[in-house]
Enzyme design. Sequence first.
Site, PDB file in Angstrom:
ATOM      1  N   ASP A  83      59.749  65.317 -30.794  1.00  0.00           N
ATOM      2  CA  ASP A  83      61.107  65.817 -30.959  1.00  0.00           C
ATOM      3  C   ASP A  83      61.870  65.886 -29.640  1.00  0.00           C
ATOM      4  OD1 ASP A  83      60.566  66.237 -33.710  1.00  0.00           O
ATOM      5  OD2 ASP A  83      59.547  68.108 -33.196  1.00  0.00           O
TER       6      ASP A  83
ATOM      7  N   ASP B 251      55.331  63.562 -26.589  1.00  0.00           N
ATOM      8  CA  ASP B 251      55.936  64.510 -27.520  1.00  0.00           C
ATOM      9  C   ASP B 251      56.868  63.719 -28.443  1.00  0.00           C
ATOM     10  OD1 ASP B 251      56.815  67.096 -28.529  1.00  0.00           O
ATOM     11  OD2 ASP B 251      58.646  66.765 -27.386  1.00  0.00           O
TER      12      ASP B 251
END
Length: 217
Positions: free
Chosen positions: A9, A7
Amino acid sequence: MALALFDLDETLIAGDSASLWLEYMVAEVLAPASMIAEEQAMMSLYHQGKMDMHQYMAFTLQPLAGKTRHWLDSLSTRFAEQVLRERLYPEGLARIEWHRERGDDLVLISASGEHLVAPMAKMLGMDHCVAILLNEEEGMLTGQTRGTLSFREGKVARINQLFAGRDHLWQGSFGYSDSHNDLPMLRAVSHPHAVNPAPALRQQAEELGWPVWEWQC
């Protein structure tokens, strides 16, 4: 060769790229300052697991409607270099290199728009980029999305689409995320990792015995 799904963020970078992008657009006088408060209210719903991602994307993509892809690519590349690069976690970079040395398939996968994720995937030397796709008509951005959104279960669906036909796709795979919204992806991989986890994910990780890592800039 295994999948290594990262991922973006709050996992590889400190902060949320979409929120930072809107602030950047406002600073560049490309979006009204009034959008920031509404976007933050939507992000609060995200952290509660209640966000309507279609609604969020339609709202935040408004300033891009009628712009060309070339214009957007130039601006987003500059944004990645000026704003996001300095927010990368060194531990995250080291983990990417660990997977690279193993020969794994490096995938940057995010529920942010492709205009924000693709420059980071290139910067990090990732093999693949999975992000929310932007719609175009006659060479102009419409301010809408297309295809399956890489959000929640959509991340698993997009990985299955990207690697369609690959036997034992998820066998030996790794996943890294901070958000409980990524539980479908983390449950799909063989080696899930909670990185800087939000409280809901931390609780799940501790109950399931997943590694919990704290990365810092």
